[in-house]
Write an enzyme that holds these catalytic residues in place. Sequence first.
Site, PDB file in Angstrom:
ATOM      1  N   THR A 172     -10.893 -45.920  25.522  1.00 21.88           N
ATOM      2  CA  THR A 172     -10.743 -46.557  24.198  1.00 21.88           C
ATOM      3  C   THR A 172      -9.429 -47.334  24.056  1.00 21.88           C
ATOM      4  O   THR A 172      -9.064 -47.740  22.960  1.00 21.88           O
ATOM      5  CB  THR A 172     -10.814 -45.496  23.083  1.00 21.88           C
ATOM      6  OG1 THR A 172      -9.743 -44.546  23.262  1.00 21.88           O
ATOM      7  CG2 THR A 172     -12.147 -44.765  23.091  1.00 21.88           C
TER       8      THR A 172
ATOM      9  N   CYS B 206       1.821 -44.022  -5.421  1.00 19.88           N
ATOM     10  CA  CYS B 206       1.276 -42.839  -4.742  1.00 19.88           C
ATOM     11  C   CYS B 206       1.760 -41.574  -5.444  1.00 19.88           C
ATOM     12  O   CYS B 206       2.761 -40.957  -5.047  1.00 19.88           O
ATOM     13  CB  CYS B 206       1.671 -42.832  -3.266  1.00 19.88           C
ATOM     14  SG  CYS B 206       0.809 -41.546  -2.331  1.00 19.88           S
TER      15      CYS B 206
ATOM     16  N   THR C  26      -6.148 -39.988  22.877  1.00 20.61           N
ATOM     17  CA  THR C  26      -7.560 -40.267  23.125  1.00 20.61           C
ATOM     18  C   THR C  26      -8.259 -38.998  23.593  1.00 20.61           C
ATOM     19  O   THR C  26      -7.639 -38.114  24.197  1.00 20.61           O
ATOM     20  CB  THR C  26      -7.751 -41.378  24.177  1.00 20.61           C
ATOM     21  OG1 THR C  26      -9.148 -41.646  24.328  1.00 20.61           O
ATOM     22  CG2 THR C  26      -7.161 -40.983  25.527  1.00 20.61           C
ATOM     23  N   TYR C  27      -9.528 -38.912  23.255  1.00 22.28           N
ATOM     24  CA  TYR C  27     -10.378 -37.814  23.731  1.00 22.28           C
ATOM     25  C   TYR C  27     -11.470 -38.390  24.622  1.00 22.28           C
ATOM     26  O   TYR C  27     -12.419 -37.697  24.982  1.00 22.28           O
ATOM     27  CB  TYR C  27     -10.982 -37.070  22.535  1.00 22.28           C
ATOM     28  CG  TYR C  27      -9.934 -36.613  21.541  1.00 22.28           C
ATOM     29  CD1 TYR C  27      -9.230 -35.419  21.733  1.00 22.28           C
ATOM     30  CD2 TYR C  27      -9.616 -37.390  20.431  1.00 22.28           C
ATOM     31  CE1 TYR C  27      -8.242 -35.019  20.840  1.00 22.28           C
ATOM     32  CE2 TYR C  27      -8.636 -36.994  19.527  1.00 22.28           C
ATOM     33  CZ  TYR C  27      -7.954 -35.812  19.735  1.00 22.28           C
ATOM     34  OH  TYR C  27      -6.974 -35.401  18.852  1.00 22.28           O
ATOM     35  N   ASN C  28     -11.328 -39.704  24.935  1.00 22.19           N
ATOM     36  CA  ASN C  28     -12.294 -40.420  25.776  1.00 22.19           C
ATOM     37  C   ASN C  28     -13.711 -40.345  25.223  1.00 22.19           C
ATOM     38  O   ASN C  28     -14.683 -40.223  25.968  1.00 22.19           O
ATOM     39  CB  ASN C  28     -12.239 -39.906  27.219  1.00 22.19           C
ATOM     40  CG  ASN C  28     -10.886 -40.143  27.852  1.00 22.19           C
ATOM     41  OD1 ASN C  28     -10.387 -41.264  27.861  1.00 22.19           O
ATOM     42  ND2 ASN C  28     -10.263 -39.079  28.333  1.00 22.19           N
ATOM     43  N   THR C  29     -13.793 -40.392  23.891  1.00 26.70           N
ATOM     44  CA  THR C  29     -15.112 -40.386  23.257  1.00 26.70           C
ATOM     45  C   THR C  29     -15.169 -41.499  22.210  1.00 26.70           C
ATOM     46  O   THR C  29     -14.149 -41.913  21.669  1.00 26.70           O
ATOM     47  CB  THR C  29     -15.401 -39.048  22.539  1.00 26.70           C
ATOM     48  OG1 THR C  29     -14.391 -38.832  21.539  1.00 26.70           O
ATOM     49  CG2 THR C  29     -15.410 -37.887  23.516  1.00 26.70           C
TER      50      THR C  29
ATOM     51  N   GLU D 215     -12.409 -39.396  14.105  1.00 22.55           N
ATOM     52  CA  GLU D 215     -12.104 -40.697  14.702  1.00 22.55           C
ATOM     53  C   GLU D 215     -11.585 -41.674  13.648  1.00 22.55           C
ATOM     54  O   GLU D 215     -10.717 -42.507  13.927  1.00 22.55           O
ATOM     55  CB  GLU D 215     -13.370 -41.249  15.387  1.00 22.55           C
ATOM     56  CG  GLU D 215     -13.746 -40.447  16.632  1.00 22.55           C
ATOM     57  CD  GLU D 215     -15.104 -40.824  17.211  1.00 22.55           C
ATOM     58  OE1 GLU D 215     -15.178 -41.070  18.435  1.00 22.55           O
ATOM     59  OE2 GLU D 215     -16.090 -40.860  16.457  1.00 22.55           O
TER      60      GLU D 215
END
EC number: 1.11.1.-
Length: 486
Positions: A392, A115, A380-383, A457
């Site tokens: 999720t 790296c 989480t953004y619940n999407t 995401e």
Amino acid sequence: MLLCYAILQILHQKSIMLFKDKRIRVSQPLTRGPSAFIPEKEVVQANTVDERTNFLVEEYSTSGRLDNITQVMSLHAQYLESFLRSQFYMLRMDGPLPLPHRHYIAIMAAARHQCSYLINMHVDEFLKTGGIAEWLNGLEYVPQRLKNLNEINKLLAHRPWLITKEHIQKLVKTGENNWSLPELVHAVVLLAHYHALASFVFGSGINPERDPEISNGFRLISVNNFCVCDLANDNSIENASLTGSNFGIVDSLSELEALMERMKRLHEEREDEEASQEEMTTRFEKEKKESLFVVSGDTFHSFPHSDFEDDMIITSDVSRYIEDPGFGYEDFARRGEEHLPTFRAQDYTWENHGFSLVNRLYSDIGHLLDEKFRMVYNLTYNTMATHEDVDTTMLRRALFNYVHCMFGIRYDDYDYGEVNQLLERSLKVYIKTVTCYPERTTKRMYDSYWRQFKHSEKVHVNLLLMEARMQAELLYALRAITRHLT
């Protein structure tokens, strides 16, 4: 601990004052944007909207600039704060190791995955903190005790399940080159952190940077053989396909709807009937064996053999910082070999064992790491892509546990049948590559899964993979230290 957070609070107040009259330096990448995988505008929008990111950089960044890693991570500002705080603590705050040693260990860790991004960053930091320039010529120029870290660096990076109490005893034995246990824990945390961070760098396609203000008299190490052009265009595997019929995907929209449907069905099945412990064990063993065929098996039948073998030549610039460069990841459940005992997570957990040990030997780092692990796991953004109000949890747990499964760690209370239901083939290929051989990651792999999902995401996926990998390495190393102590 109170003292530590008091110092961090003072630094925070100072950063607010500095921010009023000082602009953050943003490194200029060699190609447009901080990532070769993510459109520049998506990252830039996140950075301009969230001034909190700028405060965090002033407060916790060791380089004092908004580098490409930070810019991409700022898509998840909550997590970024936990990440920067823990990294700042292990590099700059009071601890068992001298500052230059910390950066040299970071270089050694990053070199295991070629790296160059992280190596170049810490070569500069090493010199800024008073490191001896001669050490940058290679391991033959460093003190023997630093050289002695080679074995544990190699095992942690590629096959952490092989670490035993004997490795620990060898390092802490009496003598002029011995390590104290607090020093060793500090070193292990740094090694695991930078192995995992290399996974994030490659998995997110982080672009190299050109910063004219940095001039340390040392030639920057060239990008690894999967260079920017390969990361961006996959020139080396142009004719290979990771999409379409290879993975049974009709199109990205149906892929999303099918995943939503599987999640719904699994929720219902879980409520109706719970699998027996024997069945759960069988499902883990099945998933562990199936992981053998991801990447190294039939999945890549369309890839010329040389794409992954011949391209693994390590440049002399990188090899000077490592020994045994040919040593790499091998599947935990290798065929035809003596069966290695599975690491039952319940026997040695982070929460009940690792956390307290690391915190006792390296004050407060346990709290910071625990906050970071919890943050990414619960974030989480619940999407999901275009869908809102989605739980999720099941998907996040499958991602985290699949990484641990490849490292031979099993959770008794987890149904590994969910992994096969939720993680389709191209995503498994991506996960295994990013986690086990990150330097092989390409844009085609990144693009091949979850094609309907947002880039933020996918960055969240990389954060989960990074933290799952770091926790797996720490569990094996800390268990070995515990056995040494008992």
